[in-house]
Every structure is written in structure tokens, then in C-alpha cells.
Design a protein around this motif. Structure first.
Motif, PDB file in Angstrom:
ATOM      1  N   ASP A 108       0.819  -1.210   0.000  1.00  0.00           N
ATOM      2  CA  ASP A 108       0.000   0.000   0.000  1.00  0.00           C
ATOM      3  C   ASP A 108       0.852   1.259   0.000  1.00  0.00           C
ATOM      4  O   ASP A 108       0.566   2.217  -0.728  1.00  0.00           O
ATOM      5  CB  ASP A 108      -0.944   0.016   1.212  1.00  0.00           C
ATOM      6  CG  ASP A 108      -2.029  -1.041   1.123  1.00  0.00           C
ATOM      7  OD1 ASP A 108      -2.297  -1.541   0.002  1.00  0.00           O
ATOM      8  OD2 ASP A 108      -2.600  -1.367   2.174  1.00  0.00           O
ATOM      9  N   VAL A 109       1.911   1.275   0.791  1.00  0.00           N
ATOM     10  CA  VAL A 109       2.777   2.453   0.866  1.00  0.00           C
ATOM     11  C   VAL A 109       3.479   2.685  -0.468  1.00  0.00           C
ATOM     12  O   VAL A 109       3.543   3.810  -0.960  1.00  0.00           O
ATOM     13  CB  VAL A 109       3.803   2.309   2.016  1.00  0.00           C
ATOM     14  CG1 VAL A 109       4.883   3.365   1.916  1.00  0.00           C
ATOM     15  CG2 VAL A 109       3.099   2.392   3.355  1.00  0.00           C
ATOM     16  N   THR A 168       3.412  -6.103 -11.403  1.00  0.00           N
ATOM     17  CA  THR A 168       4.514  -6.950 -10.957  1.00  0.00           C
ATOM     18  C   THR A 168       4.771  -6.699  -9.473  1.00  0.00           C
ATOM     19  O   THR A 168       4.363  -5.673  -8.931  1.00  0.00           O
ATOM     20  CB  THR A 168       5.815  -6.660 -11.744  1.00  0.00           C
ATOM     21  OG1 THR A 168       6.179  -5.299 -11.538  1.00  0.00           O
ATOM     22  CG2 THR A 168       5.637  -6.918 -13.222  1.00  0.00           C
ATOM     23  N   SER A 169       5.456  -7.610  -8.856  1.00  0.00           N
ATOM     24  CA  SER A 169       5.771  -7.478  -7.433  1.00  0.00           C
ATOM     25  C   SER A 169       6.640  -6.253  -7.201  1.00  0.00           C
ATOM     26  O   SER A 169       7.604  -6.008  -7.936  1.00  0.00           O
ATOM     27  CB  SER A 169       6.512  -8.722  -6.943  1.00  0.00           C
ATOM     28  OG  SER A 169       7.038  -8.514  -5.655  1.00  0.00           O
ATOM     29  N   TYR A 170       6.317  -5.480  -6.176  1.00  0.00           N
ATOM     30  CA  TYR A 170       7.107  -4.294  -5.857  1.00  0.00           C
ATOM     31  C   TYR A 170       8.543  -4.655  -5.514  1.00  0.00           C
ATOM     32  O   TYR A 170       9.446  -3.840  -5.643  1.00  0.00           O
ATOM     33  CB  TYR A 170       6.470  -3.479  -4.733  1.00  0.00           C
ATOM     34  CG  TYR A 170       6.213  -4.259  -3.463  1.00  0.00           C
ATOM     35  CD1 TYR A 170       7.197  -4.424  -2.516  1.00  0.00           C
ATOM     36  CD2 TYR A 170       4.970  -4.829  -3.217  1.00  0.00           C
ATOM     37  CE1 TYR A 170       6.977  -5.143  -1.349  1.00  0.00           C
ATOM     38  CE2 TYR A 170       4.732  -5.550  -2.057  1.00  0.00           C
ATOM     39  CZ  TYR A 170       5.734  -5.697  -1.131  1.00  0.00           C
ATOM     40  OH  TYR A 170       5.506  -6.409   0.016  1.00  0.00           O
ATOM     41  N   CYS A 171       8.788  -5.882  -5.123  1.00  0.00           N
ATOM     42  CA  CYS A 171      10.159  -6.308  -4.815  1.00  0.00           C
ATOM     43  C   CYS A 171      11.013  -6.411  -6.079  1.00  0.00           C
ATOM     44  O   CYS A 171      12.230  -6.483  -5.994  1.00  0.00           O
ATOM     45  CB  CYS A 171      10.144  -7.645  -4.075  1.00  0.00           C
ATOM     46  SG  CYS A 171       9.501  -7.503  -2.392  1.00  0.00           S
ATOM     47  N   LYS A 172      10.384  -6.421  -7.253  1.00  0.00           N
ATOM     48  CA  LYS A 172      11.121  -6.466  -8.517  1.00  0.00           C
ATOM     49  C   LYS A 172      11.286  -5.074  -9.119  1.00  0.00           C
ATOM     50  O   LYS A 172      11.910  -4.937 -10.168  1.00  0.00           O
ATOM     51  CB  LYS A 172      10.403  -7.386  -9.504  1.00  0.00           C
ATOM     52  CG  LYS A 172      10.394  -8.831  -9.046  1.00  0.00           C
ATOM     53  CD  LYS A 172       9.701  -9.720 -10.045  1.00  0.00           C
ATOM     54  CE  LYS A 172       9.718 -11.157  -9.545  1.00  0.00           C
ATOM     55  NZ  LYS A 172       9.022 -12.064 -10.436  1.00  0.00           N
ATOM     56  N   ARG A 201       9.412  -8.184   2.518  1.00  0.00           N
ATOM     57  CA  ARG A 201       9.322  -6.919   3.243  1.00  0.00           C
ATOM     58  C   ARG A 201      10.342  -5.973   2.657  1.00  0.00           C
ATOM     59  O   ARG A 201      11.485  -6.345   2.419  1.00  0.00           O
ATOM     60  CB  ARG A 201       9.618  -7.114   4.734  1.00  0.00           C
ATOM     61  CG  ARG A 201       8.623  -7.961   5.510  1.00  0.00           C
ATOM     62  CD  ARG A 201       7.225  -7.373   5.582  1.00  0.00           C
ATOM     63  NE  ARG A 201       7.191  -5.934   5.755  1.00  0.00           N
ATOM     64  CZ  ARG A 201       7.260  -5.291   6.923  1.00  0.00           C
ATOM     65  NH1 ARG A 201       7.348  -5.949   8.038  1.00  0.00           N
ATOM     66  NH2 ARG A 201       7.205  -3.969   6.960  1.00  0.00           N
ATOM     67  N   VAL A 202       9.936  -4.732   2.417  1.00  0.00           N
ATOM     68  CA  VAL A 202      10.841  -3.733   1.868  1.00  0.00           C
ATOM     69  C   VAL A 202      11.915  -3.416   2.900  1.00  0.00           C
ATOM     70  O   VAL A 202      11.617  -3.126   4.057  1.00  0.00           O
ATOM     71  CB  VAL A 202      10.071  -2.456   1.474  1.00  0.00           C
ATOM     72  CG1 VAL A 202      11.023  -1.361   1.026  1.00  0.00           C
ATOM     73  CG2 VAL A 202       9.065  -2.767   0.369  1.00  0.00           C
ATOM     74  N   THR A 203      13.166  -3.496   2.462  1.00  0.00           N
ATOM     75  CA  THR A 203      14.281  -3.180   3.349  1.00  0.00           C
ATOM     76  C   THR A 203      14.922  -1.850   2.988  1.00  0.00           C
ATOM     77  O   THR A 203      15.534  -1.212   3.836  1.00  0.00           O
ATOM     78  CB  THR A 203      15.342  -4.294   3.323  1.00  0.00           C
ATOM     79  OG1 THR A 203      15.775  -4.490   1.966  1.00  0.00           O
ATOM     80  CG2 THR A 203      14.784  -5.584   3.887  1.00  0.00           C
ATOM     81  N   SER A 204      14.808  -1.442   1.713  1.00  0.00           N
ATOM     82  CA  SER A 204      15.338  -0.141   1.309  1.00  0.00           C
ATOM     83  C   SER A 204      14.712   0.301  -0.003  1.00  0.00           C
ATOM     84  O   SER A 204      14.243  -0.520  -0.792  1.00  0.00           O
ATOM     85  CB  SER A 204      16.862  -0.180   1.176  1.00  0.00           C
ATOM     86  OG  SER A 204      17.241  -0.997   0.092  1.00  0.00           O
ATOM     87  N   ILE A 205      14.714   1.614  -0.193  1.00  0.00           N
ATOM     88  CA  ILE A 205      14.253   2.222  -1.441  1.00  0.00           C
ATOM     89  C   ILE A 205      15.317   3.223  -1.847  1.00  0.00           C
ATOM     90  O   ILE A 205      15.671   4.109  -1.077  1.00  0.00           O
ATOM     91  CB  ILE A 205      12.894   2.932  -1.271  1.00  0.00           C
ATOM     92  CG1 ILE A 205      11.828   1.944  -0.791  1.00  0.00           C
ATOM     93  CG2 ILE A 205      12.461   3.593  -2.571  1.00  0.00           C
ATOM     94  CD1 ILE A 205      10.510   2.596  -0.435  1.00  0.00           C
TER      95      ILE A 205
END
Length: 82
Positions: free
Chosen positions: A34-35, A54-58, A69-73
Motif C-alpha cells: 500500500d505504501v 509486478t511485485s514491488y520487490c522487482k 518486506r521492503v528493506t530499502s528504497i
């Protein structure tokens, strides 16, 4: 005469903790999505490699752990305003 309280199984605290941890993990992964979706809608121009199908992790610049889980952006390579 008083009735004794019902017996609690010895593994009850462990099961309760496990249930709590599972519910937190489920909620927080959804929160990450969501974020990032909100971030995507507020960036100008939106990063071309960020696609909600697509997955936000990609997504370029987004790093995730093994639990998605997002670890960094890192947005340094994008020319963004917003």
C-alpha cells in the motif's frame, strides 16, 4: 464450593505468540504494498520500471528481504519531483 479454573494447555502461550506473529507479518506485507502504491501515484514522473502488475520487490530501486518486506528504497537514479 468453587469450581477450579479451566486448565490451559501447556503450549497455549506458544500458539498465541505464533498466531500474533503470523497476523503481524500478513498485515505488514500488505502495508508495504500500500505504501509503495501511494508513493508511485505521488511521484512525477513515475518510474517507468514500477508497474503495479509486478511485485514491488522487482521494482528498480526497491530491495526486499526473503519475506517480501521492503528493506530499502533507492530513488537516486530517477529524475523525480513530488
Amino acid at each position: 464450593m468453587r469450581t477450579p479454573p479451566p486448565a490451559v494447555p501447556p503450549n497455549f502461550p506458544f500458539l498465541l505468540l505464533l498466531l500474533l506473529l503470523l497476523s503481524i507479518t500478513t498485515t505488514t506485507t500488505a502495508d508495504d504494498k500500500d505504501v509503495l502504491s501511494q508513493l508511485l501515484t505521488n511521484l512525477t514522473p513515475p518510474p517507468a520500471t514500477w508497474d503495479t502488475t509486478t511485485s514491488y520487490c522487482k521494482w528498480k530501486g526497491v530491495s526486499c528481504d526473503n519475506n517480501n518486506r521492503v528493506t530499502s528504497i533507492n530513488l537516486q537514479s530517477f529524475s523525480l519531483t513530488g
